[in-house]
Structure formats: C-alpha cells, structure tokens
Design a protein around this motif. Structure first.
Motif, short mmCIF file in Angstrom:
data_model
loop_
_atom_site.label_atom_id
_atom_site.label_comp_id
_atom_site.label_asym_id
_atom_site.label_seq_id
_atom_site.Cartn_x
_atom_site.Cartn_y
_atom_site.Cartn_z
N MET A 1 43.07 36.26 41.48
CA MET A 1 42.95 37.48 40.67
C MET A 1 42.27 38.54 41.53
O MET A 1 41.26 38.28 42.18
N VAL A 2 42.87 39.73 41.52
CA VAL A 2 42.36 40.83 42.34
C VAL A 2 41.93 41.94 41.41
O VAL A 2 42.57 42.20 40.40
N GLN A 3 40.80 42.60 41.76
CA GLN A 3 40.37 43.74 40.97
C GLN A 3 40.15 44.95 41.86
O GLN A 3 39.59 44.84 42.95
N LEU A 4 40.64 46.11 41.41
CA LEU A 4 40.43 47.37 42.12
C LEU A 4 39.57 48.28 41.24
O LEU A 4 40.10 48.95 40.36
N PRO A 5 38.24 48.31 41.45
CA PRO A 5 37.39 49.16 40.61
C PRO A 5 37.84 50.62 40.74
O PRO A 5 38.17 51.05 41.85
N PRO A 6 37.92 51.38 39.65
CA PRO A 6 38.45 52.76 39.71
C PRO A 6 37.74 53.61 40.76
O PRO A 6 38.38 54.44 41.41
N GLU A 7 36.42 53.40 40.97
CA GLU A 7 35.70 54.30 41.90
C GLU A 7 36.09 54.11 43.37
O GLU A 7 35.72 54.92 44.22
N VAL A 8 36.83 53.04 43.71
CA VAL A 8 37.27 52.88 45.11
C VAL A 8 38.69 53.38 45.31
O VAL A 8 39.22 53.31 46.40
N LEU A 9 39.30 53.90 44.25
CA LEU A 9 40.70 54.35 44.36
C LEU A 9 40.76 55.83 44.69
O LEU A 9 39.85 56.60 44.38
N TRP A 10 41.84 56.21 45.32
CA TRP A 10 42.05 57.61 45.68
C TRP A 10 43.53 57.87 45.73
O TRP A 10 44.32 56.96 45.97
N LEU A 11 43.90 59.11 45.47
CA LEU A 11 45.31 59.47 45.52
C LEU A 11 45.56 60.43 46.68
O LEU A 11 44.78 61.35 46.91
N VAL A 12 46.65 60.17 47.40
CA VAL A 12 47.06 61.13 48.44
C VAL A 12 48.49 61.57 48.10
O VAL A 12 49.20 60.87 47.38
#
Lengths: 346, 275
Positions: free
Chosen positions: A334-345
């Motif tokens: 199971m993988v989690q991507l916390p919203p604060e480490v995400l970015w959009l380009v």
C-alpha cells in the motif's frame, strides 16, 4: 554589498542557432549567496563574465544598486570574478598574487602588505608568502585565488565553478570556508556551478539556467517542493510524472482521485512527487493511498530504490533500507502520497 | 683546481657537440682574424709572411665609412626588429590563440618570404618603393627588411601564444588592472622569452641583409654587408677580415645574451602551462 539586477540580458554569438544567454531578468539581493546553476553550455559562465564586464551583452542591462554598469570597464566595476582554473600569476609569489589588485589600484606599499598579511592569516596561508603558485597544492591555490579577490573587499564576488577542480573532501572544506567568508565579509556572492547538490548545500537562493534561459529563481527547497515545470523538476532529480485531469482540489489520474494541496498551481496537467516522499503504509483507507506492485528493489546504501507500478503506471520510491528489508519483488504494497508532497506542473 | 670538477663528468655526447661547435662555428672565423692583421699572406704559407695593423687603422679612421655604416646597420636592424615585434606580436597572438577559416593559408603566406628568393621580391618591390618615395632611404630599407624578419617573429610568437591562456588577462582586468597594466604585469612576463628570441632572430636577419638593402637602398643606404662585399670583391682581404670581425660581434653578443634567456625560457613555459 550590492544589489545586482539583470534586465532582459541577452548574449548571442554570430552563427549560433540560439542565444547563449536568452533574455534573463533576475534580481540578486544584496548580501545574498546565490548559485547560478545549470548544465554545461547553459550560459551560466557567460552571465558571470557579463556581470564582471569581461563580455558585453548583445542586449539588456546590468544594474548594481539600480545603476547601469555597462559603461564601466571590468577594472572599474566593483565586482571581482574568480576564474575556475584559479589563474594565479605564475611568476609572482603568493603575497604578490594576493596584493596584485591593490597594487594595480596604486595603494601605498605598507597598506598592501598589511592587507595581504591579514588575508593570508584569515585564509590559513601563513608561511606561504614567498612561495610560487606551482609550489602550492590545489586547495592552497584555491585559497590564494579567493584571497586575491577578497582582499579588494569587492561589493560583489563572482565565482566560476569555484570547487570543481578539487577532490571531494577538499570541496566540502572549501564550501564551509566560503560560507564563513560570506558571513564575515559584507559581500554579495554569486557562484556558478553545475552541481545541484553543491548549489543546494551552499546557496541561499538558486537561479536555474537551462539552454540560456532562466527557468526558476527560488530558495533551494523551492526547487524540490515547487518546481516550475517538468525539466526543472527533472534537473533536481524528480522521476515521477503522472498525467491526469485536475478538478478543483482533486487530481483524476490512474491512481484514482488524488487530493491536491491547496497551493497547487492552476493549469497543471501533470502530477509530480519526489521518490523520497512516497510513503509505504500497512493498511488501506488513508488519504491518497492505493495499492502498488514492486517491480524491482535496488539497495543504494543509505536508501533503497523501489520501482513500483500501479494501474500500469510506473513510479519510483526511495525508502529507508530498514523499511525495505522485508520487501520482495512482485509483492503488493500500500502506497500513500500525502497531499503536501504533491505538486502540479504544466 | 679540484680534479674532476669541470669536464670529467661530462658525457661523450656533450664533448662531441662541443667539438662540432668549435670546428664548424669558431674555426672558420680564425683566418678572418689573421687576415685582418696580415700584410702579405700567399699560398702555400700557413701564416702571413708580414703583419700590419693598417686594416684596423683604416676601419677606425674618420675617412672610412665603416664606423658610420656600423651605426647605420645597427639602427636599421633595431628599427626592423621593433617594427616586426609591433606587427608580429598581435599576428602571432591571432595565429596561436584563435582558429579561423584560412588559417593554414595565412601561415603559408607568412612563411612565403623565407621561401621565395629575396632578389625576386626586391626587384618587384623596387618599383613600388620608388613610387612611394621610399627607395634610397633608410626608412625604406627598414620597411623592406620586415619581409625576411617578420616570419621569424610571427612564428615564434605564434608558438608562445599557443601555450598561453588569455583568461589570465581577463582575471587581471577583473582584479582591477587597466589595459596597460595587464599587458605589463601579465602578458609581457609570459611572452617575454618568445619576444626576446623572436627579436634576436629579427635583428640578426636584418643585420645580414644584402640584396634587399642594396636594391631598395639604391646603393645610397650603405650598411656593413654592402661594405663587406665591396672590399671582398675588390680583393682587400685584410679589410674584409677586419669588417667581418666587427660584423659577427653582435651575433655572438646576442647569442650569449639569448642563451641565458633560452635556458630561462623552459621555466617560463612550464609556468605558463600551470595557468
């Protein structure tokens, strides 16, 4: 200290298919330690030479504290450039090298010798005054080159790849020395490097040049957290780019409905996150968590690299060797991507 | 004298070269010196049958043109050396430092005067110099001497500059040195050995010009080689010998001066590679 402003600075050479330096506008704050970062042939050394007055720009302006310096020849500009190869004058002693600039300014002899003595002490060059440059080690030559520039107390110190010729240990030592000197002297420092780690470790702000264009001017952590575009992110080691559709605070992609941070830029179509920020979790149900299959495991020493796929989309994670110890290739996690480490380009 | 201090340790090769140097360069000069003090010296005598100082008296007498010609020759050679340095330095810099289209052709053209016979060049140039009013003047002779002196200067300087890093000048400028300071403190020390060697060549080449001086000087600019030929063809072996001795002095003098710098040159070149 000097506030340096470049306005639409451009340098093109006849016969070249694109300008070496392309329309760069940047404000380098007074007293800052700024890195001009870029791969080779990105125009960074050209920018440095133009600021020093050794090359004239094709167009645009260079301002020190709001005043254009384009008419000032290099010897009259309050900026000193230290070349990559040290370029100590071979037939002069260490003391004569360090005193060169003061001698050119026709300062009295006793003033020169006391300034040189002080500088040699500060740079730990005691006892080397009468040596010739070819009798010095690489690190000592580097220190003489720095001393020769700093003794002039320039308002702006420009360094071209200052540590590239030194071996790894010495490089770390000299980086430390440069930080100390920056704190001690009231000097705006601008250095050129191709080494992203060196820029991050040393500078308060980084200007990234790619193909002669300024791509981003930011604090070091800004390049990791908020890259301007895909090539900037890639230059700083980002590997994961996921295509999808943005709908308000949600990014709709192969991983499902991924929640975005509030400050994610509008107009981004590609989700990016750094491998080291991917979390492995034990159970499903958390925000932005989804199953993934381990394709390969690579032990890197202080970290372990995992190649993962989820819904046929490949991505990479860096985890601690401790948490990777029980993992096996082919296993589902199971993988989690916390919203604060995400970015959009874009 | 301590035994073995001089010589004993010298390898055979050095002795051999020394012997060659003496037989080829020094020995041929001996008969000239003997001629200059001889009154009558006929075959098959090994030494003159009578000696005299009349040749030397003539050389130093105010009625002979020899001492003024010596000064004239020196001034012309100095002028040609200075001018070829003035032109050769930037030309050598361009050839040594930069790559450009047609560089090989330019190099060939610079070498051409050393290949094309001087008399052909001089005959062609004479017309031009006449039109310009330079024929028969010392200035014209100085200028025409550039034809054989420049190639040496340019090629020596090109060699020096191909080992030269011009960034050292940029570094000096950034440290606050003006144009002239940069040349004096940074460029000049680096190229000085080459400049001296090139000047030495230029001086000696100009010093020994005969055809160009005779034709462009229209016989009015009398230098030492012209006098030497006059006396030699007139069969005055005693005066010829005396003039020859004077004539070779600058060469020997410059050779000794140059030798000191030649040995110093290697060190400077090493230093150059350092920067």
């Amino acid at each position: 200290m000097t506030d340096v402003t470049l306005e639409k600075l451009t340098k093109s050479y006849p016969g070249a298919d694109r300008p070496a330096v392309d329309n760069i506008s940047i404000d380098i704050g007074s007293g800052s330690l700024t890195a001009l970062l870029g791969p080779s042939a990105s125009g960074k050394s050209t920018v440095l030479k133009m600021i020093a007055g050794l090359l004239s720009p094709s167009s645009g302006d260079i301002l020190f504290d709001g005043r254009s310096v384009l008419r000032q020849p290099p010897d009259k500009r309050d900026a000193v450039l230290v070349f990559q190869e040290h370029l100590l004058f071979p037939y002069m002693t260490v003391a004569e090298n360090i005193g060169f600039g003061l001698k050119m300014r026709r300062r009295p002899k006793d003033e020169i010798s006391s300034a040189v003595d002080g500088m040699m002490e500060l740079m730990q060059l005691d006892g080397l005054a009468a040596r010739k440059p070819n009798q010095l080690s690489g690190g000592q030559q580097q220190r003489v080159a720095l001393a020769r520039a700093l003794v002039l107390r320039p308002k702006l110190l420009l360094l071209d790849e200052p540590f590239s010729s030194l071996d790894a240990n010495l490089r770390v030592e000299m980086q430390g020395l440069l930080r100390t000197l920056h704190a001690e002297f009231d000097t705006t420092m601008l250095f050129v490097t191709h080494d992203q780690e060196e820029a991050v470790a040393l500078a308060d702000s980084i200007a990234l040049l790619l193909d002669g264009k300024l791509r981003q001017h930011d604090t070091p952590d800004g390049f990791y957290a908020r890259p301007q575009d895909r090539s900037v992110a890639t230059f700083f080691g980002a590997k994961n780019f996921i295509e999808g559709q943005r709908q308000a605070g949600i990014f709709d992609c192969a991983f499902g409905q991924i929640r975005l941070p509030d400050n994610a830029p509008v107009g981004g179509h590609t989700l990016t996150f750094r491998p080291e920020n991917v979390k492995l979790v034990s159970e499903a149900g958390g925000i932005n968590s989804f199953p993934a299959i381990i394709k390969s495991i690579q032990f890197l020493g202080s970290q372990t690299r995992l190649q993962l796929t989820s819904s046929d989309i490949r991505f990479e994670a860096l985890v601690s060797p401790f948490s990777a110890a029980s993992l096996q290739s082919g296993q589902q996690v199971m993988v989690q991507l916390p919203p604060e480490v995400l970015w959009l380009v874009p | 004298m301590a035994p073995g201090k001089n010589g004993q340790g010298l390898p055979t090769l050095v002795w051999f070269s020394l012997a060659l140097l003496v037989t080829w360069l020094i020995l041929p000069l001996l008969p000239l010196a003997v001629w200059s003090v001889s009154r009558s010296w006929y075959f098959p005598d090994l030494l003159p049958s009578a000696y005299s100082a009349r040749a030397w008296t003539y050389v130093f007498s105010p009625t002979s043109d020899i001492l003024p010609a010596l000064g004239r020759t020196a001034l012309i050679a100095l002028g040609a050396t200075f001018l070829s340095a003035l032109v050769g330095l930037p030309a050598g810099r361009a050839l040594g430092l930069y790559q450009f289209r047609g560089k090989a052709i330019v190099e060939l053209l610079i070498l051409a005067p050393t290949i094309v016979p001087g008399i052909a060049v001089a005959l062609g140039l004479h017309v031009v110099f006449l039109k310009l009013g330079l024929a028969g003047t010392a200035g014209g002779v100085v200028i025409v001497h550039l034809i054989p002196t420049l190639p040496y200067m340019v090629l020596v300087m090109a060699g020096i500059f191909s080992n030269y890093n011009p960034d050292a000048e940029a570094q000096a400028r950034s440290l606050g040195a003006g144009y002239f300071q940069t040349f004096y403190y940074v460029t000049l020390p680096a190229i000085l050995p080459g400049l001296l060697i090139g000047s030495l060549f230029a001086f000696l080449v100009s010093w020994s010009q005969y055809i160009l001086t005779l034709l462009i000087g229209s016989g009015r600019v009398v230098t030492l080689p012209l006098l030497l030929f006059n006396f030699a063809s007139a069969g005055r072996n005693d005066i010829t010998g005396a003039i020859s001795i004077i004539y070779i002095l600058p060469g020997i003098l410059l050779l000794f001066l140059g030798a000191r710098h030649l040995t110093g040159r290697n060190r400077t070149l090493e230093n150059l590679k350092q920067i």
